[in-house]
Scaffold this active site. Structure first.
Site, PDB file in Angstrom:
ATOM      1  N   LYS A 170      -8.002 -16.763  -0.410  1.00 44.04           N
ATOM      2  CA  LYS A 170      -7.707 -17.965  -1.639  1.00 44.04           C
ATOM      3  C   LYS A 170      -6.181 -17.860  -1.860  1.00 44.04           C
ATOM      4  O   LYS A 170      -5.467 -16.351  -2.247  1.00 44.04           O
ATOM      5  CB  LYS A 170      -8.605 -17.413  -3.144  1.00 44.04           C
ATOM      6  CG  LYS A 170      -7.446 -18.246  -4.279  1.00 44.04           C
ATOM      7  CD  LYS A 170      -7.304 -18.704  -4.408  1.00 44.04           C
ATOM      8  CE  LYS A 170      -6.443 -17.315  -5.768  1.00 44.04           C
ATOM      9  NZ  LYS A 170      -4.899 -18.773  -5.480  1.00 44.04           N
ATOM     10  N   GLY A 207      -9.434 -17.117  -7.254  1.00 45.60           N
ATOM     11  CA  GLY A 207      -9.421 -16.196  -6.982  1.00 45.60           C
ATOM     12  C   GLY A 207     -10.194 -15.305  -7.608  1.00 45.60           C
ATOM     13  O   GLY A 207     -10.748 -14.420  -7.462  1.00 45.60           O
ATOM     14  N   GLU A 245      -1.861  -4.558  -2.755  1.00 43.65           N
ATOM     15  CA  GLU A 245      -0.551  -4.425  -2.623  1.00 43.65           C
ATOM     16  C   GLU A 245       0.445  -4.625  -3.748  1.00 43.65           C
ATOM     17  O   GLU A 245       0.134  -6.266  -4.118  1.00 43.65           O
ATOM     18  CB  GLU A 245      -0.094  -4.868  -1.163  1.00 43.65           C
ATOM     19  CG  GLU A 245       0.958  -5.125  -0.821  1.00 43.65           C
ATOM     20  CD  GLU A 245       2.209  -5.003  -0.811  1.00 43.65           C
ATOM     21  OE1 GLU A 245       2.954  -4.600  -1.786  1.00 43.65           O
ATOM     22  OE2 GLU A 245       2.710  -6.336  -0.495  1.00 43.65           O
ATOM     23  N   CYS A 279       8.938  -7.785  -2.794  1.00 38.77           N
ATOM     24  CA  CYS A 279       8.365  -6.837  -3.234  1.00 38.77           C
ATOM     25  C   CYS A 279       9.607  -5.591  -2.936  1.00 38.77           C
ATOM     26  O   CYS A 279       9.360  -4.314  -3.609  1.00 38.77           O
ATOM     27  CB  CYS A 279       7.022  -7.136  -2.919  1.00 38.77           C
ATOM     28  SG  CYS A 279       6.316  -7.025  -0.907  1.00 38.77           S
ATOM     29  N   GLU A 369      10.271  -4.602 -11.890  1.00 44.21           N
ATOM     30  CA  GLU A 369      10.062  -5.654 -11.117  1.00 44.21           C
ATOM     31  C   GLU A 369      10.490  -6.799 -11.467  1.00 44.21           C
ATOM     32  O   GLU A 369       9.892  -7.396 -11.954  1.00 44.21           O
ATOM     33  CB  GLU A 369       8.622  -5.959 -10.444  1.00 44.21           C
ATOM     34  CG  GLU A 369       8.972  -6.510  -8.610  1.00 44.21           C
ATOM     35  CD  GLU A 369       7.896  -7.031  -7.901  1.00 44.21           C
ATOM     36  OE1 GLU A 369       6.728  -6.466  -8.380  1.00 44.21           O
ATOM     37  OE2 GLU A 369       7.837  -6.258  -6.160  1.00 44.21           O
TER      38      GLU A 369
END
Ligand code: NAP
Ligand code: MG
Length: 462
Positions: A170, A207, A245, A279, A369
């Protein structure tokens, strides 16, 4: 742009179960460039059934034959490299040279590495009176983000196929066209029907259905911490293996003995490339108090040079999110030395390359982030202070250390709570394990460590 009006399931493009679709938008000019079907739980179920049915035979296929299919996949991707680069540029917005050099070349290198590993890996070993077999975990549900659309797919699918697993993918809703090209390449590579399946769709629908499906043995997810946490909870309740991750807030530590100009230059390039949507980007630059002002000036000049070269971020939501962080940095007292929250162009999801000075470790822009072209420079007093700042976030994905002597940089890197560290500007290695300490994730991708994620062991005693 070319788009398939279906799902790739059991070796063919099949109509979606529902009638919904997703518009694909070019972030450069905000124009719709194509549409793909929005998958539902029904599509996911069909794909998982196909993957389950294909599993026994693919798992029993000799590793050398699996390796041959992966080599053919590498070649199929290579043959389509211009088409893929153009598609990544159209749906992600990254400048074409960057798409060619990174978005296409990196996944081809990774596919090549798994063709090699599948052929050479020892799937069986003797331990005393036992034979230990490494067997595929089973059906993999892979959920990927848009930031490196092809790389994120290959980093999961290639090791899964090498291990003998079958896969349902997906991909991110923002970059489904690249995923469709990947499916076409898999087909051309002669991978048997059902071994790889693609369901395009929305995260909370397709998902979630994939992560929850009882026919999935391992969920491999890359994306935001919030979604990763909920996927891990769902998988945990079902006793499924999970690989996560989840991004980072990596530190670029410039020790006093380093070549400052080079370290700052490479550090700025690292953050600005892919418009900051990486990332593992070193979004916190740590510089000794005595060289801090010099570093700030160098970083501001370097960032300004990216003004015309940088692409947009992926969508309007990300642009607003990043601008919100820039505004918050200003509100919390950081000093803007390049860029800012204002939109630099009328059209497209652009953000000016932005550099903040006088950032303190507890500020939001030093902790969360941002996923945009925003760099924070933090001063430190001594090495212990630098280490405390470097390790002082919930993340631990990557980082960099610069010093006059390699040994000095390595000594510092050993004390960092993070999964990867580049020493004095070390080069990308597709065989090096990639993954996070702390809340940056669970598990590793790439190389032999990435392959191990898709294997489980069985021991036979004699
Ligand atoms: P995201 O929502 O976590 O997206 C990652 C993938 O998960 C996409 O395929 C997404 O589908 C899917 N997804 C979303 N909700 C889901 C759910 N409830 N169940 C199962 N799958 C689900 O990330 P994003 O919204 O695109 O980006 C938000 C932030 O995440 C970024 O600003 C950045 O900080 C971080 N991020 C990190 C990475 C990384 O490499 N670690 C990559 C991308 C983003 P949709 O595409 O339909 O949402
Ligand atoms: Mg999302």
């Amino acid at each position: 742009m070319k788009a398939q009006n279906g799902m790739y399931i059991d070796g063919a493009w099949r109509p979606a179960a529902g009638t919904g679709y997703i518009d694909v938008v070019n972030p450069v000019d905000e124009q719709v460039i194509g549409r793909v079907p929005a998958g539902t739980a029904e599509d996911v179920d069909a794909a998982v059934r196909a993957a389950r049915a294909a599993l026994p035979s693919w798992a029993a296929t000799p590793p050398a034959e699996r390796a041959a299919r992966l080599a053919a996949l590498r070649d199929a991707l290579t043959a389509r490299k211009d088409e893929i680069a153009g598609t990544v540029t159209a749906e992600l917005g990254s400048p074409l040279p960057f798409s060619q050099a990174v978005h296409v070349s990196m996944p081809i290198a990774v596919a090549a590495s798994y063709a090699e590993l599948a052929a050479t890996h020892l799937f069986e070993e003797q331990v005393g009176n036992s034979t230990v077999l490494q067997e595929p975990v089973g059906v993999v549900g892979a959920i990927t983000p848009w930031n490196y659309p092809l790389h994120q797919i290959v980093a999961k699918v290639a090791p899964a196929l090498a291990a003998g697993c079958t896969v349902v993918l997906k991909p991110a809703e923002d970059t489904p066209l690249t995923a469709q090209l990947f499916a076409e390449a898999v087909h051309e590579a002669g991978v048997p029907a059902g071994v790889f399946n693609l369901v395009t769709g929305l995260g909370p629908v397709a998902g979630q259905a994939l992560a929850e499906h009882p026919g999935v043995d391992l969920v491999s997810f890359t994306g935001s911490t919030a979604v990763g946490r909920s996927i891990a909870a769902t998988a945990g309740a079902a006793i499924k293996t999970v690989a996560l991750e989840l991004g980072g807030k990596s530190a670029n530590v410039i020790l006093p003995s380093a070549d400052l100009a080079r370290a700052v230059h490479v550090g700025v390039a690292n953050v600005m490339s892919n418009s900051g949507q990486t990332c593992s980007a070193w979004t916190r630059m740590l510089v000794h108090r005595e060289r801090y002002d010099e570093a700030v000036a160098l970083a501001a000049t370097a960032a300004a040079k990216y003004g015309e070269r940088i692409g947009p971020v992926v969508n309007a939501k990300q642009r607003e999110r990043v601008r919100g962080y820039i505004a918050q940095g200003v509100a919390e007292g950081a000093r803007l030395v390049a860029g800012g929250p204002e939109a630099p162009r009328e059209r497209g999801y652009y953000i000016s390359p932005t550099v903040f000075a006088d950032v303190t470790p507890e500020m939001t822009i030093a902790q969360e982030e941002i996923f945009g072209p925003v760099l924070s420079l933090l001063p430190y007093e001594d090495e212990e202070d630098a280490l405390r700042i470097a390790n002082g976030t919930v993340y631990g994905l990557a980082g960099a250390v610069w010093a006059g002597e390699v040994a000095e940089a390595v000594a510092f890197a050993r004390r960092m709570d993070t999964g990867q560290v580049d020493i004095n500007g070390g080069r990308f290695n597709p065989l090096a394990p990639f993954g996070g300490y702390k809340q940056s994730g669970v598990g590793r991708e790439l190389g032999a460590h990435g392959l191990a994620e898709y294997l489980q062991t069985k021991s036979l005693q004699f």
